[in-house]
Design an enzyme around this catalytic site. Structure first.
Site, PDB file in Angstrom:
ATOM      1  N   LYS A  38     -21.375   3.143  76.006  1.00  0.00           N
ATOM      2  CA  LYS A  38     -21.655   3.013  77.450  1.00  0.00           C
ATOM      3  C   LYS A  38     -22.131   4.457  77.942  1.00  0.00           C
ATOM      4  O   LYS A  38     -23.242   4.371  78.698  1.00  0.00           O
ATOM      5  CB  LYS A  38     -20.325   2.779  78.295  1.00  0.00           C
TER       6      LYS A  38
ATOM      7  N   ARG B 237     -12.056  -0.302  85.183  1.00  0.00           N
ATOM      8  CA  ARG B 237     -11.268  -0.581  83.975  1.00  0.00           C
ATOM      9  C   ARG B 237     -10.304  -1.214  83.820  1.00  0.00           C
ATOM     10  O   ARG B 237      -9.599  -1.657  82.866  1.00  0.00           O
ATOM     11  CB  ARG B 237     -10.881   0.873  83.364  1.00  0.00           C
TER      12      ARG B 237
ATOM     13  N   ARG C 242     -17.647  11.294  66.912  1.00  0.00           N
ATOM     14  CA  ARG C 242     -18.101  11.725  68.417  1.00  0.00           C
ATOM     15  C   ARG C 242     -18.028  13.205  68.725  1.00  0.00           C
ATOM     16  O   ARG C 242     -16.865  13.817  68.574  1.00  0.00           O
ATOM     17  CB  ARG C 242     -17.572  10.866  69.325  1.00  0.00           C
TER      18      ARG C 242
ATOM     19  N   ARG D 198     -13.565  15.667  71.597  1.00  0.00           N
ATOM     20  CA  ARG D 198     -12.804  15.629  72.769  1.00  0.00           C
ATOM     21  C   ARG D 198     -11.168  15.350  72.273  1.00  0.00           C
ATOM     22  O   ARG D 198     -10.937  14.913  71.265  1.00  0.00           O
ATOM     23  CB  ARG D 198     -12.850  14.395  73.396  1.00  0.00           C
TER      24      ARG D 198
ATOM     25  N   ARG E 130      -6.022   4.023  72.541  1.00  0.00           N
ATOM     26  CA  ARG E 130      -6.953   3.663  73.621  1.00  0.00           C
ATOM     27  C   ARG E 130      -7.669   2.192  73.194  1.00  0.00           C
ATOM     28  O   ARG E 130      -8.036   1.627  74.366  1.00  0.00           O
ATOM     29  CB  ARG E 130      -8.304   4.755  73.450  1.00  0.00           C
TER      30      ARG E 130
END
Ligand code: ADP
Ligand code: ZN
Length: 212
Positions: free
Chosen positions: A13, A88, A123, A156, A167
């Site tokens: 996203k 969300r 990531r 992160r 998550r």
């Protein structure tokens, strides 16, 4: 153009939001980035959000709704925007409706759980501007340095393996119902997330061309 990007964490996203915002010259609002910034600056919102974020849980609706309401009132949001990572929950989507926000299209980027785990573990994000990279799929030009602002690239905290699974669970339980929510309202466009980033971009671009 008022867009919502839906999809699991790591579906791409944020990356697509950056591309769309450059192309159409509209701002992208990522609640993840706004909240991380708040945590870094230890604001009242940041203090409320931190423990949830670190655990891979959602920040309470009332906190997020206040953040997004404030952001959408800014002058730069009036001509259009992209929402990345919000709504969300159904409560957040309903709050947007109550604010009178008229969404043009909701794009759901569909990626399997297996691919999500692969992606999130590689990531890297820019500590300064929040731009995202991937060690394999989207490397920065210079190792660990942001192409946009020369900031430092970091992992992160919530991209650590155990948090990734939490998550994904949160996503399936709380966010996935939004697919039906927007389908019922005739707003949903579905895009299959591809391994190749530019392929996903091309699919998203097709959806947007239909709106022009
Ligand atoms: P990702 O999409 O990769 O999970 P984000 O940067 O969008 O990452 O969000 C990071 C974290 O910030 C989430 O796990 C959650 O704790 C919090 N967060 C972001 N947006 C929302 C939201 N709309 N509602 C509740 N929590 C949110
Ligand atoms: Zn940067």
């Amino acid at each position: 153009m008022k867009l919502i990007l839906l999809g699991a964490p790591g579906a791409g996203k944020g990356t697509q939001a950056e591309i769309i915002c450059d192309k159409y010259n509209i701002p992208a609002f990522s609640t993840g980035n706004i909240l991380r910034e708040a945590v870094k600056n230890e604001t009242e919102t940041g203090l409320k959000a931190k423990e949830y974020m670190d655990a891979g849980a959602l920040v309470p609706d009332e906190v997020v709704i206040a953040v997004i309401r404030e952001r959408l009132e800014e002058p730069d949001a009036q001509a259009g925007f992209i929402l990345d990572g919000v709504p969300r929950t159904v409560a957040q989507a309903e709050a947007l409706e109550q604010m009178g926000v008229d969404i043009s299209r909701v794009i759901n980027i569909n990626v399997s759980d297996e691919d999500i785990v692969k992606r999130l573990s590689g990531r890297r994000v820019c500590e300064t501007c929040g731009a995202s990279y991937h060690t394999i799929y989207k490397p920065s030009k210079q190792p660990n340095i942001c192409d946009r602002c020369n900031g430092r690239l970091i992992v992160r905290k919530d991209d650590e393996p155990s948090t990734i699974l939490a998550r994904l669970k949160t996503y399936h339980e709380q966010t996935e119902p939004l697919i039906e929510f927007y389908r019922k309202r005739g707003k949903l466009a579905e895009v299959e997330g591809a391994e190749d980033l530019s392929e996903t971009t091309a699919r998203v671009a097709k959806v947007l061309e239909a709106l022009e």
